[in-house]
Design a protein around this motif. Structure first.
Motif, PDB file in Angstrom:
ATOM      1  N   GLU A 258     -10.391  13.172  -1.919  1.00  0.00           N
ATOM      2  CA  GLU A 258     -10.043  13.548  -0.553  1.00  0.00           C
ATOM      3  C   GLU A 258      -9.954  15.079  -0.453  1.00  0.00           C
ATOM      4  O   GLU A 258      -9.429  15.741  -1.343  1.00  0.00           O
ATOM      5  CB  GLU A 258      -8.687  12.952  -0.167  1.00  0.00           C
TER       6      GLU A 258
ATOM      7  N   GLU B 211      -8.716  11.355   8.471  1.00  0.00           N
ATOM      8  CA  GLU B 211      -7.298  11.162   8.735  1.00  0.00           C
ATOM      9  C   GLU B 211      -6.781  12.341   9.565  1.00  0.00           C
ATOM     10  O   GLU B 211      -7.048  13.506   9.242  1.00  0.00           O
ATOM     11  CB  GLU B 211      -6.541  11.066   7.411  1.00  0.00           C
TER      12      GLU B 211
ATOM     13  N   THR C 267      -7.661   1.167  -6.087  1.00  0.00           N
ATOM     14  CA  THR C 267      -8.336   2.034  -5.131  1.00  0.00           C
ATOM     15  C   THR C 267      -9.388   2.838  -5.882  1.00  0.00           C
ATOM     16  O   THR C 267      -9.081   3.446  -6.903  1.00  0.00           O
ATOM     17  CB  THR C 267      -7.329   3.011  -4.479  1.00  0.00           C
TER      18      THR C 267
ATOM     19  N   ARG D 229      -5.742   3.842   0.970  1.00  0.00           N
ATOM     20  CA  ARG D 229      -5.771   2.458   0.495  1.00  0.00           C
ATOM     21  C   ARG D 229      -5.552   1.497   1.653  1.00  0.00           C
ATOM     22  O   ARG D 229      -6.203   0.452   1.734  1.00  0.00           O
ATOM     23  CB  ARG D 229      -4.715   2.246  -0.596  1.00  0.00           C
TER      24      ARG D 229
ATOM     25  N   SER E 212       0.834  -1.204   0.000  1.00  0.00           N
ATOM     26  CA  SER E 212       0.000   0.000   0.000  1.00  0.00           C
ATOM     27  C   SER E 212       0.868   1.252   0.000  1.00  0.00           C
ATOM     28  O   SER E 212       1.888   1.332   0.674  1.00  0.00           O
ATOM     29  CB  SER E 212      -0.918   0.007   1.221  1.00  0.00           C
ATOM     30  N   THR E 213       0.426   2.262  -0.773  1.00  0.00           N
ATOM     31  CA  THR E 213       1.205   3.498  -0.899  1.00  0.00           C
ATOM     32  C   THR E 213       0.503   4.711  -0.306  1.00  0.00           C
ATOM     33  O   THR E 213       1.024   5.814  -0.376  1.00  0.00           O
ATOM     34  CB  THR E 213       1.486   3.787  -2.390  1.00  0.00           C
ATOM     35  N   SER E 214      -0.691   4.524   0.270  1.00  0.00           N
ATOM     36  CA  SER E 214      -1.407   5.673   0.845  1.00  0.00           C
ATOM     37  C   SER E 214      -2.226   5.240   2.049  1.00  0.00           C
ATOM     38  O   SER E 214      -2.669   4.082   2.116  1.00  0.00           O
ATOM     39  CB  SER E 214      -2.327   6.311  -0.195  1.00  0.00           C
TER      40      SER E 214
END
Length: 547
Positions: free
Chosen positions: A467, A493, A462, A446, A441-443
């Motif tokens: 966002e 977040e 994804t 995700r 995963s890069t984010s």
């Protein structure tokens, strides 16, 4: 037969590797199990049913074939409709565009078939044979005329506004079934099931449609399914067009008067806007021709502006109302009226002008001695003239004006509900595969979707979720409150990397409650509105955590 004695270790696959259960049941097995699940034993071949009995997926129970618990773990109703492929959306703009054209006097009586059969609607169905779309459009108009929604008794086609509104309140499947068969209910159910077919061979289509017929209790000539673009065929394979599903965006009017929105078409939008001829049916535009249709239907610039303001997520462009007013002023300078001409000499014209019983029937005057009379009340004003001594008036010359008779409406109320049929097989996800996904995963978004069980395989991208950065406070607040109003789930977040997912409650304009916590909106770093199928309350380890 118990699971431990199943051939090729099927029981072990189900127990230890549930994610691999699908590989143990191929497409043919899935269809066979689905038939048994739906109690279509008479459609099962003896060889295929015996093979599945030997594997412990089917069993004889109370004199009929039944899917075992083991078989249920590996199959759902999805195999009935084939393999899910990328589907082109059905053009929901078709009927609004048609009504907009009729309202704008674009379709003349006696010539509309030729106009529609040309390039009139073909751009709404990109990549489809123009002749087929022309035939579908002609069939649709003929059906709408027979239903009393469109009238063809004048020099050009007209729309019954009341019947049109009732028709547009129906679901797209109901509209199509009404146009194709004159009925809805079971036929709408059949069209819905047919729209789920995807990735099947052309020679298998009759078998699949037989199952759709059994499920719905209705049957439609399959030629209509192709004619109205419900099904498409390409190189021996059949793919259905999916009906548009809700997208996450706002209703807004741009400075060029184009309109973008998501979900179901807002009521009345087709009265004053024209769908843009693009791949997306969520784009419309307020044009001079569309405004003319709205003014012809009795709408004013104030009503259009007010209606748009009530549903727009943002302030309307300042130039919109002046433009609508300018068009309306131009529209009002010319006035066409269906009427009878009554000519009189100078003396009798003065008498007619002075008769109070005639004033309500006079639409206007072309000159001192020429009156425009209402053709629909001819009997009444003739009687008034006779009572005033004009008993020598002869028959009306020229074309006859017949009063438009009320046509019986057969459009049912919007009661159709799509059956709850899942197109996907739900298989438990193993921890090992999940950890592999998390490493790639890069984010944070995700990662949250993986932990929530929404993203389950490496190939699954994804979803496109916008966002909002915490620096844009007004936009962030608006998105959060809109998600609460619409009952959608929020992705939140914080600056330390912690993430929450779930449905929020509004405490006041500055605070919300999410996953049992009171949260100050100002402290939220990023937020997004998520699909409802995402699981709630995912907690990610923060950067400050030793984990």
């Amino acid at each position: 037969m118990n699971e431990t004695t199943l051939p090729f270790g099927f029981g072990t696959i189900l127990a230890d590797y549930p994610v691999k259960a699908l590989s143990a049941v191929n497409k043919s097995d899935g269809r066979t199990l689905t038939k048994a699940l739906l109690s279509y034993d008479h459609m099962l071949e003896r060889d295929e049913s015996e093979a599945l009995i030997d594997r412990g997926l089917l069993e004889w129970k109370d004199g009929k074939l039944s899917v075992t618990e083991c078989g249920m773990k590996a199959v759902s109703i999805f195999p009935l409709f084939g393999e899910k492929r990328a589907r082109r959306p059905y053009p929901e703009a078709f009927f609004p565009f048609l009504f907009s054209a009729v309202s704008s006097s674009m379709l003349q009586s006696g010539r509309w078939q030729k106009l529609i059969s040309s390039d009139f609607f073909t751009s709404l169905f990109p990549g489809i044979d123009k002749e087929r779309i022309g035939m579908a459009s002609v069939k649709a108009v003929e059906s709408l005329i027979s239903l009393g929604i469109i009238d063809d008794s004048n020099t050009e086609l007209r729309v019954s506004r009341e019947e049109e509104r009732r028709f547009m309140k129906l679901s797209e499947e109901e509209r199509l079934s009404l146009v194709i068969t004159g009925k809805t209910e079971r036929y709408a159910h059949f069209i819905y099931l047919s729209s789920l077919l995807s990735g099947i061979k052309e020679e298998e289509l009759d078998e699949y449609l037989a199952l759709c017929t059994s499920l719905s209790g209705a049957e439609i000539d399959k030629e209509y399914l192709f004619l109205f673009s419900i099904l498409d065929g390409d190189e021996g394979e059949i793919t259905a067009r999916s009906f548009i599903t809700e997208r996450t965006s706002d209703f807004s009017v741009s400075s060029d008067f184009s309109i973008t929105y998501s979900g179901k078409t807002p009521a009345g939008l087709y009265l004053y806007a024209t769908p843009l001829l693009s791949d997306s049916i969520s784009e419309w535009k307020i044009t001079k021709q569309a405004a003319k249709a709205a003014f012809s239907a009795g709408m004013t610039p104030e009503e259009i502006n007010s209606e748009l303001s009530s549903i727009s997520s943002y302030p309307l462009p300042e130039t919109l109302y002046p433009r609508l007013s300018g068009w309306f002023q131009s529209f009002s300078t010319l006035h066409a009226e269906r009427a009878l001409i009554l000519k009189a000499d100078e003396r009798n014209a003065r008498i007619i002008d002075a008769l109070p019983t005639l004033q309500m029937h006079i639409l206007g005057k072309l000159g001192e001695n020429i009156f425009l009379m209402n053709p629909d009340t001819e009997l009444l004003w003739r009687r008034a003239l006779e009572n005033a001594g004009f008993d020598m008036l002869g028959p009306t010359k020229g074309p006859r004006f017949e009063k438009e008779e009320e046509k019986a409406s057969i459009i049912p109320p919007p009661s159709f509900e799509r059956p709850a049929i899942s197109e996907e097989r739900v298989v438990p996800f193993d921890k090992e595969s999940q950890e592999k996904l998390l490493k790639a995963s890069t984010s944070p978004l995700r990662t949250a979707l993986i932990l929530s069980g929404f993203v389950v395989i490496e190939e699954q991208e994804t979803p496109r979720i916008a966002e909002v950065n915490g620096l844009y406070y007004q936009e962030k607040t608006r998105l959060i409150h809109q998600a609460i109003t619409e009952g959608k789930k929020l992705y939140v977040e914080f600056t330390d990397g912690e993430t929450l997912i779930g449905r929020a409650e509004k405490i006041d304009d500055e605070r919300i409650r999410l996953s049992g916590r009171e949260i100050d909106i100002a402290k939220i770093w990023k937020t997004a509105s998520l699909p409802v199928s995402v699981k709630d309350a995912v907690l990610l380890p923060s950067d400050n955590d030793s984990q």
